[in-house]
Design a protein around this motif. Structure first.
Motif, short mmCIF file in Angstrom:
data_model
loop_
_atom_site.label_atom_id
_atom_site.label_comp_id
_atom_site.label_asym_id
_atom_site.label_seq_id
_atom_site.Cartn_x
_atom_site.Cartn_y
_atom_site.Cartn_z
N PHE A 47 -16.40 -20.86 13.69
CA PHE A 47 -15.31 -21.36 12.85
C PHE A 47 -15.81 -22.07 11.60
O PHE A 47 -15.03 -22.39 10.72
CB PHE A 47 -14.44 -22.34 13.65
N ASP A 67 -17.77 -12.48 14.22
CA ASP A 67 -16.45 -12.67 14.82
C ASP A 67 -15.41 -12.89 13.72
O ASP A 67 -15.22 -14.00 13.23
CB ASP A 67 -16.49 -13.84 15.79
N GLU A 68 -14.71 -11.82 13.39
CA GLU A 68 -13.73 -11.87 12.31
C GLU A 68 -12.57 -12.82 12.63
O GLU A 68 -12.05 -13.49 11.74
CB GLU A 68 -13.19 -10.47 12.02
N GLU A 69 -12.18 -12.91 13.90
CA GLU A 69 -11.09 -13.81 14.30
C GLU A 69 -11.42 -15.27 13.99
O GLU A 69 -10.59 -16.01 13.46
CB GLU A 69 -10.78 -13.67 15.78
N LYS A 70 -12.63 -15.68 14.35
CA LYS A 70 -13.02 -17.08 14.08
C LYS A 70 -13.08 -17.35 12.59
O LYS A 70 -12.61 -18.38 12.12
CB LYS A 70 -14.37 -17.38 14.73
N SER A 72 -11.42 -15.88 10.25
CA SER A 72 -10.06 -15.87 9.71
C SER A 72 -9.32 -17.16 10.03
O SER A 72 -8.49 -17.62 9.25
CB SER A 72 -9.28 -14.68 10.26
N ALA A 73 -9.61 -17.74 11.18
CA ALA A 73 -8.93 -18.98 11.59
C ALA A 73 -9.49 -20.21 10.88
O ALA A 73 -8.81 -21.23 10.77
CB ALA A 73 -9.05 -19.16 13.10
N GLU A 85 -13.20 -21.16 3.21
CA GLU A 85 -13.21 -19.69 3.31
C GLU A 85 -14.21 -19.00 2.39
O GLU A 85 -14.78 -17.97 2.75
CB GLU A 85 -11.80 -19.10 3.14
N LEU A 90 -18.23 -12.47 6.79
CA LEU A 90 -18.31 -11.57 7.94
C LEU A 90 -19.58 -10.74 7.81
O LEU A 90 -19.91 -10.26 6.72
CB LEU A 90 -17.08 -10.65 7.97
#
Length: 195
Positions: A47, A67-70, A72-73, A85, A90
């Motif tokens: 993150f 980990d694209e999800e982490k 993005s969050a 950001e 990634l």
């Protein structure tokens, strides 16, 4: 800093991760005389807590993760006064979207034990580090018969099938075993870092 999307349990975890990031910055500063012109890469940034803590301390840091999800969050977790950001990228396993010789310091905080192809990742870190750069790796010592991710006495020399059975007996989900590389031990890392 809390986000409306975080419940009270998540806020506790968020605060503990922020503290861990700040503690890792302090540890790094004890090990390396970090100068303002130095650039840092955090490999496996998740993150981005460590990257955020570095940037709060005035360190030019970016992070990469698969980990694209982490990633993005991450923007929703931090203070909007210091957007994160732009500092998170990634990457593919073993291939960072970065130019050669960019960084003075590379860090891996409890990531190496999840790396499947250690030599490839270390070669990629060498590629992006400047000559004479520093690499800080912190990971569990798998020579000790205790598995920190599960917080259980679990000898890591056992075959994973046996460990899976032990975890099931302890009413623990063995799914995470697939993400652990127990070969990552001090002697193994020393050999890989020398080559």
């Amino acid at each position: 800093v809390s986000s409306p999307a975080l419940d009270h349990k998540s806020i506790w975890r968020h605060d503990s991760f922020l503290k861990a990031g700040a503690d890792q910055v302090l540890l790094m500063q004890k090990l390396i005389a970090v100068r303002p012109e130095m650039r840092l890469l955090d490999v496996g940034c998740g993150f981005g807590y460590f990257v955020y803590s570095c940037r709060q301390s005035g360190i030019d840091a970016i992070g990469v993760d698969i980990d694209e999800e982490k990633l993005s969050a991450a923007p929703s977790l931090f203070d909007r006064q210091m957007p994160i950001e732009q500092a998170l990228r990634l990457s593919q396993p073993g291939r960072f979207p970065l130019d050669d010789n960019q960084f003075d310091i590379a860090t891996m905080w409890f990531v190496m034990e999840h790396v499947e192809d250690v030599p490839v990742v270390l070669a990629e870190i060498r590629r992006v580090l400047k000559p004479g750069g520093f690499l800080l790796i912190r990971c569990p010592n798998f020579q000790i018969p205790y598995e920190t991710h599960y917080a259980l006495p679990l000898p890591t020399f056992l075959p994973k099938a046996v460990s899976r059975y032990v975890l099931l007996l302890a009413s623990r989900d063995p799914y995470f075993l697939g993400y652990l590389n127990w070969r990552v031990r001090p002697a193994y890392l020393e050999r890989e870092l020398v080559t």
